[in-house]
Design a protein around this motif. Structure first.
Motif, PDB file in Angstrom:
ATOM      1  N   ARG A 104     -19.995  51.441 -12.390  1.00 48.73           N
ATOM      2  CA  ARG A 104     -20.409  50.335 -11.527  1.00 48.73           C
ATOM      3  C   ARG A 104     -21.644  49.607 -12.079  1.00 48.73           C
ATOM      4  O   ARG A 104     -21.903  48.467 -11.722  1.00 48.73           O
ATOM      5  N   LEU A 105     -22.417  50.281 -12.903  1.00 48.95           N
ATOM      6  CA  LEU A 105     -23.670  49.700 -13.381  1.00 48.95           C
ATOM      7  C   LEU A 105     -23.458  48.439 -14.214  1.00 48.95           C
ATOM      8  O   LEU A 105     -24.351  47.598 -14.312  1.00 48.95           O
ATOM      9  N   ALA A 106     -22.285  48.320 -14.815  1.00 51.71           N
ATOM     10  CA  ALA A 106     -22.026  47.172 -15.686  1.00 51.71           C
ATOM     11  C   ALA A 106     -22.123  45.842 -14.939  1.00 51.71           C
ATOM     12  O   ALA A 106     -22.402  44.806 -15.552  1.00 51.71           O
ATOM     13  N   ALA A 107     -21.915  45.873 -13.627  1.00 44.17           N
ATOM     14  CA  ALA A 107     -21.944  44.634 -12.842  1.00 44.17           C
ATOM     15  C   ALA A 107     -23.239  44.469 -12.047  1.00 44.17           C
ATOM     16  O   ALA A 107     -23.375  43.524 -11.273  1.00 44.17           O
ATOM     17  N   ALA A 108     -24.188  45.382 -12.233  1.00 45.37           N
ATOM     18  CA  ALA A 108     -25.415  45.346 -11.436  1.00 45.37           C
ATOM     19  C   ALA A 108     -26.376  44.267 -11.925  1.00 45.37           C
ATOM     20  O   ALA A 108     -26.410  43.920 -13.103  1.00 45.37           O
ATOM     21  N   GLN A 109     -27.175  43.758 -11.007  1.00 48.34           N
ATOM     22  CA  GLN A 109     -28.197  42.771 -11.314  1.00 48.34           C
ATOM     23  C   GLN A 109     -29.476  43.473 -11.792  1.00 48.34           C
ATOM     24  O   GLN A 109     -29.656  44.671 -11.577  1.00 48.34           O
ATOM     25  N   PRO A 110     -30.387  42.717 -12.452  1.00 52.17           N
ATOM     26  CA  PRO A 110     -31.619  43.334 -12.962  1.00 52.17           C
ATOM     27  C   PRO A 110     -32.398  44.138 -11.931  1.00 52.17           C
ATOM     28  O   PRO A 110     -32.854  45.239 -12.227  1.00 52.17           O
ATOM     29  N   GLN A 111     -32.543  43.615 -10.715  1.00 57.11           N
ATOM     30  CA  GLN A 111     -33.331  44.340  -9.718  1.00 57.11           C
ATOM     31  C   GLN A 111     -32.718  45.691  -9.404  1.00 57.11           C
ATOM     32  O   GLN A 111     -33.422  46.703  -9.327  1.00 57.11           O
ATOM     33  N   GLY A 112     -31.400  45.725  -9.210  1.00 53.59           N
ATOM     34  CA  GLY A 112     -30.736  46.983  -8.908  1.00 53.59           C
ATOM     35  C   GLY A 112     -30.849  47.982 -10.045  1.00 53.59           C
ATOM     36  O   GLY A 112     -31.134  49.164  -9.833  1.00 53.59           O
ATOM     37  N   LEU A 113     -30.619  47.511 -11.268  1.00 53.12           N
ATOM     38  CA  LEU A 113     -30.715  48.397 -12.427  1.00 53.12           C
ATOM     39  C   LEU A 113     -32.124  48.931 -12.613  1.00 53.12           C
ATOM     40  O   LEU A 113     -32.328  50.114 -12.912  1.00 53.12           O
ATOM     41  N   SER A 114     -33.100  48.044 -12.433  1.00 47.30           N
ATOM     42  CA  SER A 114     -34.480  48.484 -12.637  1.00 47.30           C
ATOM     43  C   SER A 114     -34.909  49.456 -11.538  1.00 47.30           C
ATOM     44  O   SER A 114     -35.732  50.353 -11.785  1.00 47.30           O
ATOM     45  N   ASN A 115     -34.364  49.306 -10.331  1.00 46.33           N
ATOM     46  CA  ASN A 115     -34.664  50.264  -9.268  1.00 46.33           C
ATOM     47  C   ASN A 115     -34.111  51.644  -9.596  1.00 46.33           C
ATOM     48  O   ASN A 115     -34.741  52.667  -9.287  1.00 46.33           O
ATOM     49  N   ILE A 116     -32.946  51.683 -10.231  1.00 42.81           N
ATOM     50  CA  ILE A 116     -32.381  52.965 -10.644  1.00 42.81           C
ATOM     51  C   ILE A 116     -33.239  53.569 -11.754  1.00 42.81           C
ATOM     52  O   ILE A 116     -33.529  54.776 -11.746  1.00 42.81           O
ATOM     53  N   ALA A 117     -33.655  52.745 -12.723  1.00 39.39           N
ATOM     54  CA  ALA A 117     -34.529  53.241 -13.794  1.00 39.39           C
ATOM     55  C   ALA A 117     -35.824  53.785 -13.209  1.00 39.39           C
ATOM     56  O   ALA A 117     -36.302  54.856 -13.612  1.00 39.39           O
ATOM     57  N   TRP A 118     -36.404  53.052 -12.258  1.00 36.49           N
ATOM     58  CA  TRP A 118     -37.634  53.494 -11.598  1.00 36.49           C
ATOM     59  C   TRP A 118     -37.414  54.835 -10.911  1.00 36.49           C
ATOM     60  O   TRP A 118     -38.266  55.738 -10.989  1.00 36.49           O
ATOM     61  N   ALA A 119     -36.271  54.973 -10.228  1.00 31.62           N
ATOM     62  CA  ALA A 119     -35.972  56.212  -9.517  1.00 31.62           C
ATOM     63  C   ALA A 119     -35.840  57.387 -10.483  1.00 31.62           C
ATOM     64  O   ALA A 119     -36.363  58.479 -10.228  1.00 31.62           O
ATOM     65  N   LEU A 120     -35.148  57.169 -11.598  1.00 27.97           N
ATOM     66  CA  LEU A 120     -34.998  58.234 -12.592  1.00 27.97           C
ATOM     67  C   LEU A 120     -36.362  58.672 -13.116  1.00 27.97           C
ATOM     68  O   LEU A 120     -36.609  59.866 -13.322  1.00 27.97           O
ATOM     69  N   ALA A 121     -37.247  57.699 -13.338  1.00 26.80           N
ATOM     70  CA  ALA A 121     -38.590  58.024 -13.827  1.00 26.80           C
ATOM     71  C   ALA A 121     -39.373  58.802 -12.779  1.00 26.80           C
ATOM     72  O   ALA A 121     -40.060  59.777 -13.097  1.00 26.80           O
ATOM     73  N   GLN A 122     -39.288  58.376 -11.529  1.00 24.14           N
ATOM     74  CA  GLN A 122     -39.984  59.085 -10.454  1.00 24.14           C
ATOM     75  C   GLN A 122     -39.535  60.531 -10.347  1.00 24.14           C
ATOM     76  O   GLN A 122     -40.329  61.427 -10.053  1.00 24.14           O
TER      77      GLN A 122
END
Length: 291
Positions: free
Chosen positions: A93-111
């Motif tokens: 599903r990530l292939a269709a995600a917008q920058p904000q959504g993707l960056s929120n997931i990256a932020w979550a993984l880092a947290q």
């Protein structure tokens, strides 16, 4: 809107939803997680597990926003939704995600300190095509800029040294419209932490973000970090920190520098670099630094 519910009332709502999870939609689960995180309440681990399992079970009907909100909320709860993240459908599903959504997931993984070998590379591959210059409005520019800062910060926090070239490319993309970006203090703080990470570990053959950002812009980032540090320094020490500090003092260790609380980290040159704010630091008589 924006009202805070007492923790017992929040638990009652969650308990009520848990009893009806067989009827819950992806939106119901995502909304509950997001609302609890936004209100800064804490769910029980067993409740988080049930909600995650339910969301995985109805994953085909979930929207991208349902998924990104749920992962962000789990990170706020310090809960790793490993089953959700490892589901093949989630990754596709990530292939269709917008920058904000993707960056929120990256932020979550880092947290959560989760160095996912599939999700982060997928996010970084798409991030290389984010274009601040091509944004249609000021709000779009702000959104993409914050997304870039989130992703750069996530690379640093997860210590993904192999992705330093992508990080530098993303940071450089901010420079063209810097004067019109109006980056939030949080974004400037993130960039400064990225700068100190690159600098301290001497990564990518660069001196931090020097040469990518001007000295004036780096100073803006440092000032944002120092402001944040001063705000936290003025806040009262938590009970947990005080208990930990008391326990450290009881250790059978001879100190050359007594334990101290709320100290900035130091770089290779021994000077405060602002990369981290460390709860407790001390140095033993043998010269060993504890943090």
């Amino acid at each position: 809107m924006g009202q805070q519910l007492p923790p017992p009332q929040v638990q009652q709502l969650v308990d009520a939803l848990v009893t009806k999870l067989h009827l819950a939609t992806p939106q119901n689960v995502s909304n509950m997680l997001w609302a609890v995180a936004t209100m800064r309440q804490q769910l029980l681990p067993k409740q988080l597990l049930r909600l995650e399992q339910t969301l995985v079970g109805v994953l085909p009907g979930a929207t991208l926003q349902n998924l990104t909100n749920a992962v962000w909320a789990c990170a706020k709860q310090r809960y790793l939704p490993e089953q959700l993240l490892s589901t093949p459908l989630f990754g596709s599903r990530l292939a269709a995600a917008q920058p904000q959504g993707l960056s929120n997931i990256a932020w979550a993984l880092a947290q959560l300190g989760h160095r996912d070998e599939k999700i982060m590379p997928s996010i970084l591959q798409q991030a290389q095509h984010w274009n601040v210059s091509g944004a249609a409005s000021s709000s779009s520019i702000a959104g993409i800029s914050q997304a870039i800062c989130n992703v750069c910060w996530s690379i640093a926090v997860l210590d993904l040294q192999q992705h330093v070239p992508v990080l530098c490319q993303l940071a450089a993309s901010l420079t063209t419209h810097w004067s019109s970006l109006s980056l939030a203090p949080e974004a400037l703080l993130q960039l400064y932490q990225v700068h100190t990470w690159l600098q301290d570990f001497q990564l990518g053959g660069v001196q931090g973000l020097q040469g990518i950002l001007t000295e004036q812009r780096l100073q803006q980032c440092r000032e944002a970090w120092m402001t944040s540090h001063e705000v936290r320094r003025r806040q009262s020490v938590t009970g947990f920190q005080q208990s930990l500090y008391s326990a450290v003092l009881q250790l059978p260790i001879q100190w050359s520098e007594l334990p101290a609380m709320e100290q900035l980290s130091r770089g290779r040159d021994g000077q405060e670099d602002g990369a981290l704010l460390i709860d407790i630091t001390a140095r033993t008589a043998e010269g060993v630094l504890l943090a």
